[in-house]
Structure formats: C-alpha cells, structure tokens
Design a protein around this motif. Structure first.
Motif, mmCIF file in Angstrom:
data_model
loop_
_atom_site.group_PDB
_atom_site.id
_atom_site.type_symbol
_atom_site.label_atom_id
_atom_site.label_comp_id
_atom_site.label_asym_id
_atom_site.label_seq_id
_atom_site.Cartn_x
_atom_site.Cartn_y
_atom_site.Cartn_z
ATOM 1 N N GLN A 153 69.735 56.529 74.553
ATOM 2 C CA GLN A 153 69.740 55.411 75.511
ATOM 3 C C GLN A 153 69.231 55.860 76.875
ATOM 4 N N TRP A 157 65.804 54.777 78.817
ATOM 5 C CA TRP A 157 65.867 54.269 80.197
ATOM 6 C C TRP A 157 64.921 55.070 81.100
ATOM 7 N N GLU A 160 61.240 54.114 80.825
ATOM 8 C CA GLU A 160 60.856 52.835 81.428
ATOM 9 C C GLU A 160 61.132 52.817 82.934
ATOM 10 N N THR A 163 65.344 50.299 86.250
ATOM 11 C CA THR A 163 66.492 50.238 87.160
ATOM 12 C C THR A 163 66.780 51.647 87.669
ATOM 13 N N TYR A 166 71.306 53.858 85.228
ATOM 14 C CA TYR A 166 71.491 53.335 83.872
ATOM 15 C C TYR A 166 72.958 52.981 83.658
#
Ligand SMILES: [Zn+2]
Length: 279
Positions: A153, A157, A160, A163, A166
């Motif tokens: 995960q 994150w 990409e 944000t 995470y």
C-alpha cells in the motif's frame, strides 16, 4: 541472477529433504552476495518469526535468531541475493517496546470494568494485551497480516504521490486475543521521505498506529462466558450481582509507531510490493 539463486535454493532445500544434507553446504556456491532479503510465501502458513523477517536484509555470515530461510523445519521462505540500490526490500520495525504495565485482562475483567469502571477508558498496556493486539494486527489479520499489506500500500502510494501523507485504516477481529474485543478499528498514517533513484523509489519514514475499541454491551459476552463455563458455578452469580450496578460503556485504546524502510521498483508490475487487485 535472482532466479538462479532461487532455483539453487529450492534445489538445496529439496536435497535437504531427501538426504538431510545441510542447506548450508549445498548452498555455498549459490551465495552470490554477502547479504540477502528474506522472502516469505506471504500466506497464512508462514510462521510468526519468519513473518517478522519478511523484507528485511540479513548477512549470510550473521544469521538471525531464526536461522537463514529454509533452515528451520518445513520453512518455505527464500533468500533473495541483495545488491545495494538494485534489490527490493520493505520492512517495518516497531519503535515501542509494546510491553504492558498491567496484568492480562480476562473476559470477566472486561465485564467487571463495565460495571465498576464508571466509563473510564483503558489502554492496551493497562489491560496487559499490548504486544498481543499489535501482533494479531501486524502479522495475522486477514491471514497475511497488516504489516505485509502495508508494504504494498505504501509503495503504491509512493508511486503516485497524490497526497503528502498516506492514511490507512480498517476494522479487524481481535477475538483471538480476547472475545471481548470483537471487531476493533486500527487506523494510522505514514509520514516520511520518498526519493526517486533511477528505476527505484526509496521510502523511509514512520507509521503511526491507533487501536480503538468500545466495550458497550456485555450481554453477548455473558452468554459466551456462562454458555461455555459449565464448570464455574461462581461466574453466573457474579455476573448477576455485577449487573445490578448499571454499567457504562468504555473505550479501549492503544498507540504505537513503527519505522518503515523500503526500496521498490517504480514499475509496480515488476515489483513484489504493490496491492494486487482482487477478482
Ligand atoms: Zn519460513
């Protein structure tokens, strides 16, 4: 190269099963690098101590307390040759000791606090279950454990980076630790650095976790306790006298942190660390 090594390892392991020849000996020629990354099969059968080793870097000349992959009885783990800056790894290390301050609560203690505690929240450390709860979440939830899934995960994150932080969180069953917990929430976030290095991404930072549970209704627990405790005459009458006190719901909380270190391929389809879509 890593494929060759994997083959050599499997061959050595099969030789060991057939002839008892120590893997150490048959693997000598296969140890192409002084260090390796511990790889597990990532399924429910992997033993706890090997789950803890997963994705970590070890030296052939300094075996971890578990021994090297494949050395212990029925171990299916593999050693991936480690090359600095080229080989993927990802691991979490708990920063807190996870030691508990209190004696371990039984289900009856949960009920007693409901009636006598006046709604005062309790911590996992106070109820003597800190390490057990973290272990259940980190290494057993969902079969493979949340720490195993977090690696993929966080890697996704980082690929990409939509944000700056995470966030993660879900509900998990903790009935294996104490029936009283039922389902509880563990949520948290990862905060750290993400650095691009050629076709790899280096990720280093801290995962913060928070456990949250509310003990509300001892009725179902009462049934569980009395229904399975035919030997105890004391228990039902104790619950009866306690229930006259009224009772108040209370929170069970716990917080801990873990370091996260990883080097993953930018191409998630070539990487061992990404979230596989379920079909
Ligand atoms: Zn193993």
């Amino acid at each position: 190269m890593s494929l060759e090594h994997t083959r050599a390892y499997r061959a050595a392991y099969l030789t060991y099963l057939r002839t008892g020849l120590p893997i150490e000996l048959s693997l000598k020629h296969a140890r192409q690098t002084p260090q390796y990354v511990w790889e597990t099969r990532g399924d429910a059968k992997v033993r706890l101590s090997h789950r803890r080793n997963e994705g970590k870097i070890f030296r052939w000349d300094t075996p971890p307390p578990t021994g090297h992959p494949g050395q212990d009885y029925n171990c299916r783990c593999l050693a991936l040759p480690f090359e600095e800056g080229k080989t993927e790894y990802a691991y979490l290390v708990d920063l807190d000791s996870l030691a508990s301050t209190g004696r371990r609560w039984t289900d009856l203690d949960f009920v007693e606090h409901f009636y006598r505690g006046g709604g005062r929240p309790v911590t996992l450390s106070e109820i003597g279950q800190f390490a057990e709860i973290v272990q259940e979440y980190a290494y057993f939830s969902g079969g493979d454990g949340a720490y195993h899934r977090l690696k993929g995960q966080i890697a996704d994150w980082a690929r990409e980076l939509k944000t700056p932080i995470y966030h993660f969180g879900d509900k998990y069953s903790f009935k294996n630790v104490a029936y009283s917990h039922g389902y509880a929430t563990v949520k948290g976030d990862f905060l750290g650095s993400v650095v691009s290095k050629g076709d790899m991404i280096k990720i280093d930072g801290i995962c913060s976790f928070s456990f949250h549970d509310v003990f509300t209704d001892p009725t179902s627990l009462r049934q569980n306790l009395t229904g399975t405790s035919s030997r105890s005459e004391r228990l039902p009458s104790m619950l009866e006298s306690l229930s006259e006190l009224g009772g108040e719901a209370y929170e069970v909380v716990g917080y801990w942190q873990a370091q996260f270190h990883a080097l993953v391929l930018k191409d998630k389809y070539k990487s061992a660390y990404h979230v596989r879509k379920k079909h």
